[in-house]
Design a protein around this motif. Structure first.
Motif, mmCIF file in Angstrom:
data_model
loop_
_atom_site.group_PDB
_atom_site.id
_atom_site.type_symbol
_atom_site.label_atom_id
_atom_site.label_comp_id
_atom_site.label_asym_id
_atom_site.label_seq_id
_atom_site.Cartn_x
_atom_site.Cartn_y
_atom_site.Cartn_z
ATOM 1 N N LEU A 180 -4.433 -2.309 2.416
ATOM 2 C CA LEU A 180 -4.587 -1.589 3.686
ATOM 3 C C LEU A 180 -5.532 -2.325 4.625
ATOM 4 O O LEU A 180 -5.229 -2.505 5.814
ATOM 5 C CB LEU A 180 -5.108 -0.172 3.440
ATOM 6 C CG LEU A 180 -4.108 0.824 2.913
ATOM 7 C CD1 LEU A 180 -4.796 2.137 2.563
ATOM 8 C CD2 LEU A 180 -2.987 1.066 3.929
ATOM 9 N N ALA B 54 0.834 -1.213 0.000
ATOM 10 C CA ALA B 54 0.000 0.000 0.000
ATOM 11 C C ALA B 54 0.863 1.255 0.000
ATOM 12 O O ALA B 54 0.594 2.209 -0.733
ATOM 13 C CB ALA B 54 -0.936 -0.009 1.198
ATOM 14 N N MET C 11 -4.561 -1.002 -3.510
ATOM 15 C CA MET C 11 -4.056 -0.342 -2.313
ATOM 16 C C MET C 11 -5.037 -0.496 -1.153
ATOM 17 O O MET C 11 -4.639 -0.828 -0.032
ATOM 18 C CB MET C 11 -3.803 1.137 -2.588
ATOM 19 C CG MET C 11 -3.288 1.862 -1.368
ATOM 20 S SD MET C 11 -3.151 3.634 -1.664
ATOM 21 C CE MET C 11 -2.710 4.152 -0.004
#
Length: 154
Positions: free
Chosen positions: A62, A30, A58
């Protein structure tokens, strides 16, 4: 003695060295994607598909970083087909497990999740002639803020 030759990726501001395992590997991906997300989001008239693809991956990383820490393993996250790429389900589980997410999920989340999960329109776009992706903002700024939140949480 032979010299060591290779490539390295140094993230400015990184102040820890962590094991090459979840949650840190998810967080590392990320952190390496946010510059690309920011560049694409800040470029006028950018094409939405690359931004959506980077943003979705991403976000998945996360959420999985936080959840793998909260759950003590990432086995459920990699095995359960209902969670693997479903950003809405991962978001809900992260909220349930204590990540300080907003009460109301952002408008861009459902669109991004629909593109990222099965049948994976962002990766393969099979059976479609066009893809509608989320607007660059506030998605990119929200992802930047979420990166900070997750980093503090693990």
């Amino acid at each position: 003695m032979e010299p060591i030759i290779g490539h390295a990726n140094i993230v400015e501001g990184a102040d820890t060295i962590a094991p090459a395992a979840p949650p840190y590997t998810y967080l590392g991906v990320a952190e390496n994607l946010i510059p690309g997300v920011r560049i694409l989001a800040d470029t006028p008239n950018t094409h939405g598909m690359p931004l959506a693809l980077l943003s979705a991956h991403m976000l998945e990383c996360l959420l999985k970083a936080f959840l793998s820490k909260a759950l003590g393993s990432d086995e459920l996250l990699t095995r359960d087909s209902k969670l693997r790429h479903n950003l809405i389900a991962l978001w809900a589980l992260a909220k349930e497990k204590g990540l300080g997410l907003p009460t109301q999920q952002p408008d861009w989340l459902e669109c991004l999740s629909d593109l990222h999960s099965h049948p994976f329109y962002l990766r393969y776009s099979t059976g479609v002639h066009g893809i509608v992706s989320p607007a660059p903002e506030p998605m990119a700024s929200d992802l930047q803020n979420l990166l900070v939140l997750v980093r503090k949480s693990i």
